[in-house]
Design an enzyme around this catalytic site. Structure first.
Site, mmCIF file in Angstrom:
data_model
loop_
_atom_site.group_PDB
_atom_site.id
_atom_site.type_symbol
_atom_site.label_atom_id
_atom_site.label_comp_id
_atom_site.label_asym_id
_atom_site.label_seq_id
_atom_site.Cartn_x
_atom_site.Cartn_y
_atom_site.Cartn_z
ATOM 1 N N PRO A 2 19.148 -28.758 27.986
ATOM 2 C CA PRO A 2 20.632 -28.592 28.673
ATOM 3 C C PRO A 2 20.238 -27.747 30.042
ATOM 4 O O PRO A 2 19.385 -26.975 30.261
ATOM 5 C CB PRO A 2 21.037 -27.550 27.912
ATOM 6 C CG PRO A 2 20.551 -27.380 26.607
ATOM 7 C CD PRO A 2 19.007 -27.815 26.784
ATOM 8 N N GLU A 3 20.708 -28.677 30.909
ATOM 9 C CA GLU A 3 20.509 -28.178 32.350
ATOM 10 C C GLU A 3 21.786 -27.504 32.942
ATOM 11 O O GLU A 3 22.739 -27.446 32.118
ATOM 12 C CB GLU A 3 19.992 -29.205 33.396
ATOM 13 C CG GLU A 3 18.566 -29.968 32.971
ATOM 14 C CD GLU A 3 17.524 -30.091 33.980
ATOM 15 O OE1 GLU A 3 17.691 -29.262 35.100
ATOM 16 O OE2 GLU A 3 16.749 -30.986 33.902
#
Ligand SMILES: [Zn+2]
Length: 271
Positions: A2-3
């Site tokens: 997850p960014e």
């Protein structure tokens, strides 16, 4: 992984469900994440109301009257608001149950994430305090990067992935934005001109906003189904495309390791 856009999308997806809701139960099925979940988390949170949910870098900060829960999704985590009872699946380590029957369910197969508790200002927490500025805020500018890059000979890619400089730009977005700005990832940070850094910052803001917007169109994925990270909806120009033709010049994209991270780039379009 997850960014930043996925974390922001998660925030926007779950916030309306839990804002001003009272916590009625906390179920921890697996305590060992990157750091152990505090034993007293349930005791701290019971009967408390979520008054604010914010993001700092890739951390989510859920504030109640007496303190703040600091949540990080690690390498593989997701956080969903569940509106109807659903059987607990593998790797779903924590449930936070609210008075409106919403369950906030934390899943993290690789357990590199974190759920921590602080009673003091979360911005002074050791994990948060050292974070650089937010890439979507106005004061993240080409001039800011240019000043910070003075005397820094690290590759520009390593530089923009440094959380102390600017927070939340991971490998995918660093790779993609350097391509779009036409900057070679190995170029020493201090040799990139102000004009090129201004263009890079414009591209970073545009791509992050786009990813959040696309994530926003799949907001329902954060409720009652598996969270689908926003960047899958984004068209990736270079990331994961080593050996394939460059979308601009058709030459094969190259790959190298910079700071232990795979970097894909075009030797012709990025100078
Ligand atoms: Zn090219």
């Amino acid at each position: 992984m997850p960014e930043l856009p996925e974390v922001e999308t998660t925030l926007r997806g779950i916030y309306p469900h839990i804002h001003n809701q009272r916590i009625t139960d906390v179920v921890v099925r697996e305590r060992q994440l990157r750091w152990p979940i505090p034993h007293n988390l349930k005791q701290k949170l019971l009967k408390q109301t979520v008054i604010q949910l914010t993001r700092r870098g890739k951390y989510l900060l859920a504030s109640v009257d007496t303190g703040t829960v600091i949540i990080h999704l690690g390498m593989s985590g997701s956080l969903r608001a569940i509106t109807q009872p659903m059987p607990v699946q593998k790797h779903e380590h924590v449930d936070i149950v609210f008075s409106n029957n919403i369950i906030l369910r934390y899943k993290d197969p690789r357990r590199f994430g974190a759920i921590l508790w602080t009673m003091t200002d979360p911005n002074q927490h050791p994990l948060i305090k050292t974070l650089g500025i937010e890439p979507l805020k106005n004061h993240f500018s080409g001039r800011y990067l240019w000043q910070a890059a003075q005397g820094r000979r690290v590759p520009i890619k390593t530089f923009i992935m440094d959380n102390k400089i600017v927070t939340g730009i991971g490998n995918i977005y660093a790779t993609e934005t350097l391509f779009l700005a036409g900057i070679h990832p190995m170029l020493p940070a201090n040799l990139v001109t102000l004009e090129r850094l201004q263009e890079l910052v414009r591209v970073i803001k545009r791509i992050l906003h786009q990813a959040i917007k696309l994530g926003g169109t799949t907001l329902k994925d954060f409720v009652d189904s598996n969270g689908k990270p926003g960047y899958f909806a984004n068209k990736l120009n270079v990331y994961g495309r080593a050996g394939l033709p460059c979308v601009q010049c058709r030459l094969p994209l190259r790959a190298m390791r910079i700071c232990q991270r795979t970097t894909t780039y075009c030797e012709s379009c990025q100078q």
